[in-house]
Write a protein that holds these residues in place. Sequence first.
Motif, PDB file in Angstrom:
ATOM      1  N   UNK A   1      36.059  -4.382 -57.355  1.00 28.35           N
ATOM      2  CA  UNK A   1      34.855  -4.837 -58.011  1.00 28.35           C
ATOM      3  C   UNK A   1      33.685  -3.948 -57.590  1.00 28.35           C
ATOM      4  N   UNK A   2      33.002  -3.370 -58.547  1.00 31.77           N
ATOM      5  CA  UNK A   2      31.838  -2.538 -58.243  1.00 31.77           C
ATOM      6  C   UNK A   2      30.571  -3.383 -58.235  1.00 31.77           C
ATOM      7  N   UNK A   3      29.693  -3.024 -57.308  1.00 27.04           N
ATOM      8  CA  UNK A   3      28.419  -3.698 -57.148  1.00 27.04           C
ATOM      9  C   UNK A   3      27.318  -2.652 -57.325  1.00 27.04           C
ATOM     10  N   UNK A   4      26.235  -3.037 -57.982  1.00 30.08           N
ATOM     11  CA  UNK A   4      25.091  -2.154 -58.165  1.00 30.08           C
ATOM     12  C   UNK A   4      23.971  -2.587 -57.237  1.00 30.08           C
ATOM     13  N   UNK A   5      23.326  -1.620 -56.599  1.00 32.45           N
ATOM     14  CA  UNK A   5      22.157  -1.885 -55.768  1.00 32.45           C
ATOM     15  C   UNK A   5      20.930  -1.318 -56.443  1.00 32.45           C
ATOM     16  N   UNK A   6      19.834  -2.084 -56.437  1.00 32.86           N
ATOM     17  CA  UNK A   6      18.597  -1.648 -57.071  1.00 32.86           C
ATOM     18  C   UNK A   6      17.421  -1.763 -56.108  1.00 32.86           C
ATOM     19  N   UNK A   7      16.598  -0.725 -56.083  1.00 31.56           N
ATOM     20  CA  UNK A   7      15.332  -0.736 -55.363  1.00 31.56           C
ATOM     21  C   UNK A   7      14.242  -0.712 -56.422  1.00 31.56           C
ATOM     22  N   UNK A   8      13.664  -1.880 -56.705  1.00 30.86           N
ATOM     23  CA  UNK A   8      12.694  -2.050 -57.793  1.00 30.86           C
ATOM     24  C   UNK A   8      11.288  -1.772 -57.303  1.00 30.86           C
ATOM     25  N   UNK A   9      10.643  -0.782 -57.906  1.00 32.79           N
ATOM     26  CA  UNK A   9       9.271  -0.442 -57.567  1.00 32.79           C
ATOM     27  C   UNK A   9       8.359  -0.559 -58.767  1.00 32.79           C
ATOM     28  N   UNK A  10       7.083  -0.289 -58.556  1.00 35.46           N
ATOM     29  CA  UNK A  10       6.109  -0.452 -59.632  1.00 35.46           C
ATOM     30  C   UNK A  10       6.323   0.550 -60.773  1.00 35.46           C
ATOM     31  N   UNK A  11       6.859   1.731 -60.485  1.00 32.70           N
ATOM     32  CA  UNK A  11       7.085   2.726 -61.544  1.00 32.70           C
ATOM     33  C   UNK A  11       8.473   3.351 -61.515  1.00 32.70           C
ATOM     34  N   UNK A  56      30.085  -5.567 -61.622  1.00 33.14           N
ATOM     35  CA  UNK A  56      30.279  -7.003 -61.786  1.00 33.14           C
ATOM     36  C   UNK A  56      29.242  -7.846 -61.060  1.00 33.14           C
ATOM     37  N   UNK A  57      28.395  -7.195 -60.249  1.00 37.75           N
ATOM     38  CA  UNK A  57      27.386  -7.915 -59.487  1.00 37.75           C
ATOM     39  C   UNK A  57      26.246  -6.955 -59.172  1.00 37.75           C
ATOM     40  N   UNK A  87      19.545 -10.680 -69.242  1.00 40.96           N
ATOM     41  CA  UNK A  87      20.021  -9.561 -70.063  1.00 40.96           C
ATOM     42  C   UNK A  87      21.464  -9.182 -69.785  1.00 40.96           C
ATOM     43  N   UNK A  88      21.890  -9.258 -68.523  1.00 39.94           N
ATOM     44  CA  UNK A  88      23.235  -8.778 -68.180  1.00 39.94           C
ATOM     45  C   UNK A  88      24.266  -9.890 -68.048  1.00 39.94           C
ATOM     46  N   UNK A  89      23.822 -11.098 -67.744  1.00 36.55           N
ATOM     47  CA  UNK A  89      24.745 -12.196 -67.490  1.00 36.55           C
ATOM     48  C   UNK A  89      25.427 -12.094 -66.136  1.00 36.55           C
ATOM     49  N   UNK A  90      25.009 -11.116 -65.307  1.00 33.87           N
ATOM     50  CA  UNK A  90      25.617 -10.923 -63.992  1.00 33.87           C
ATOM     51  C   UNK A  90      24.844 -11.671 -62.914  1.00 33.87           C
TER      52      UNK A  90
END
Length: 149
Positions: A1-11, A56-57, A87-90
Amino acid sequence: MRVMGLDYGSKTVGVAVSDPLGLTAQGIETIERKEENKLRRTCARIEALIKEYGVEKIVLGFPKHMNNDIGERAEKTLEFRDMLTRRTGLEVIMWDERLTTVEAERTLIESSVRREDRKKYIDKIAAVFILQGYLDSLYIGSNTADTGC
């Protein structure tokens, strides 16, 4: 199972994905946008990467203050989480990201990346640290069996 990591910034949004076994995180890209609230293209790109890598996550960095308070940036991150979920349902897991940008900056300096080039990589590297922290917690949690000692 692959997992995505996100670092959300202002831009920007730094993106990392795990290997298929869920052991290591690799930086993929940094998604840029001109305005903070213009997220349509950002979300479309994230959705394309989810499909491409079979994610998947999602693990989303949660920028708490050092005293554990939640500020404006954290509130915006929670709104982004809700949008991603719709949007993704994940499943989107919030992960404490305190000091990941500092750690990413240090890594780039130690790797002799020029100051003017660091900005291109820092969010992607921070996403790697966020995701790797989560993956490590899963591994550590699954290996705490009583050994009888």
